[in-house]
Design a protein around this motif. Structure first.
Motif, short mmCIF file in Angstrom:
data_model
loop_
_atom_site.label_atom_id
_atom_site.label_comp_id
_atom_site.label_asym_id
_atom_site.label_seq_id
_atom_site.Cartn_x
_atom_site.Cartn_y
_atom_site.Cartn_z
N GLU A 48 0.82 -1.21 0.00
CA GLU A 48 0.00 0.00 0.00
C GLU A 48 0.86 1.25 0.00
O GLU A 48 0.57 2.21 -0.74
CB GLU A 48 -0.92 -0.01 1.22
CG GLU A 48 -1.92 1.13 1.23
CD GLU A 48 -2.87 1.05 2.42
OE1 GLU A 48 -3.63 2.01 2.62
OE2 GLU A 48 -2.83 0.03 3.15
N ARG A 49 1.93 1.25 0.80
CA ARG A 49 2.82 2.42 0.82
C ARG A 49 3.52 2.59 -0.52
O ARG A 49 3.70 3.71 -1.00
CB ARG A 49 3.86 2.25 1.94
CG ARG A 49 3.29 2.42 3.34
CD ARG A 49 4.40 2.66 4.36
NE ARG A 49 5.31 1.53 4.43
CZ ARG A 49 5.18 0.51 5.28
NH1 ARG A 49 4.12 0.47 6.10
NH2 ARG A 49 6.05 -0.46 5.30
N THR A 50 3.90 1.48 -1.12
CA THR A 50 4.56 1.54 -2.42
C THR A 50 3.62 2.11 -3.48
O THR A 50 4.02 2.93 -4.32
CB THR A 50 5.03 0.14 -2.85
OG1 THR A 50 5.92 -0.38 -1.85
CG2 THR A 50 5.74 0.18 -4.19
N LYS A 61 1.04 4.09 -2.97
CA LYS A 61 0.84 5.52 -2.71
C LYS A 61 2.03 6.34 -3.19
O LYS A 61 1.88 7.44 -3.72
CB LYS A 61 0.61 5.74 -1.22
CG LYS A 61 -0.74 5.27 -0.72
CD LYS A 61 -0.91 5.56 0.76
CE LYS A 61 -2.29 5.10 1.27
NZ LYS A 61 -2.45 5.36 2.72
N GLY A 62 3.24 5.76 -3.00
CA GLY A 62 4.44 6.45 -3.46
C GLY A 62 4.46 6.61 -4.96
O GLY A 62 4.88 7.64 -5.49
#
Length: 252
Positions: free
Chosen positions: A243-245, A247-248
């Motif tokens: 999820e963080r990837t 969003k990035g």
């Protein structure tokens, strides 16, 4: 026989432990080493001891006289199947009215081992339909799968920094599948007894109750539960990283 039965289990555990020393890097974490030892131990128990139970169920038997084999049902029918309506008198295990199958009728070393365990749970001395059905899945599916999980641990040992990679995802997925199956199998093994008054269990003997029935069987509760706990943490972590990837990438 009791001592030999216990030694057989200890020997299998020692084999799994020694294999971990031989095949895993010294830097392998305690968690992964425990995971490897458990799954190799699990696989060997299924593929050696429980496979021998099935062998004796299908190939070890005694022949009854015509008078004693008439109007009888299978050796150890499912408790819920008792009664003429569900278990007609002409229904027999493997279709043989003049035979009684199981380790109780054998003389080989594994038959003796199961005769000892049958003192605690008599179903394992004969041909209980529920136990045989579960053991067919255990030996045919769970055993090889446990061996495969142990191999995946071996291949990934020492690379724990890659816990979110595809190989690790496969490991935790299949370990979860196996752990769920182990818990389900344990429940289905004993649920018929709980629902029928534990008629086949000897709970009056301290060793049979707490060593054979409780200790050995709850190993397949605590370790699968631990595996599911670890798998849950790794799966949640992997999704958080993904999820963080994502969003990035969107911000870029």
């Amino acid at each position: 026989v009791t001592i030999l039965s216990l030694l057989a289990t200890v020997a299998i555990l020692a084999t799994a432990y020694l294999a971990s020393l031989r095949l895993l890097p010294r830097t392998t974490s305690t968690k992964l080493r425990t995971l490897y030892i458990w799954h190799l131990f699990d696989a060997l128990i299924h593929l050696i001891l429980e496979a021998s139970f099935l062998y004796n169920c299908f190939f070890t038997y005694t022949t009854l006289s015509p008078s004693s084999s008439s109007n009888t049902t299978s050796d150890y029918p499912h408790p819920a199947s008792l009664g003429a309506a569900l278990t007609p008198a002409n229904v027999h295990f493997l279709g043989y009215a003049d035979r009684r199958y199981g380790s109780d009728y054998g003389t080989n070393p594994f038959a003796k081992l199961w005769q000892e365990y049958a003192r605690a749970d008599r179903r394992w001395g004969g041909a209980d339909l529920t136990v045989i059905s579960l053991e067919l899945l255990t030996v045919g599916v769970a055993g090889p799968l446990a061996l495969w999980v142990a191999e995946m641990v071996r291949r990934g040992a020492g690379r724990e920094e890659g816990m979110g990679r595809r190989g690790s995802a496969r490991l935790w997925f299949w370990a979860s599948v196996l752990a769920t199956g182990e818990l389900y199998g344990g429940f289905m093994t004993f649920a018929p007894e709980w629902l029928s008054g534990n008629s086949n269990l000897d709970t009056s003997n301290f060793m049979y109750m707490w060593l054979y029935l409780f200790f050995f069987n709850t190993l397949w509760v605590w370790f699968p539960a631990w595996v599911l706990y670890e798998a849950y943490g790794n799966i949640v972590s992997a999704f958080a990283i993904a999820e963080r990837t994502e969003k990035g990438k969107k911000k870029a």
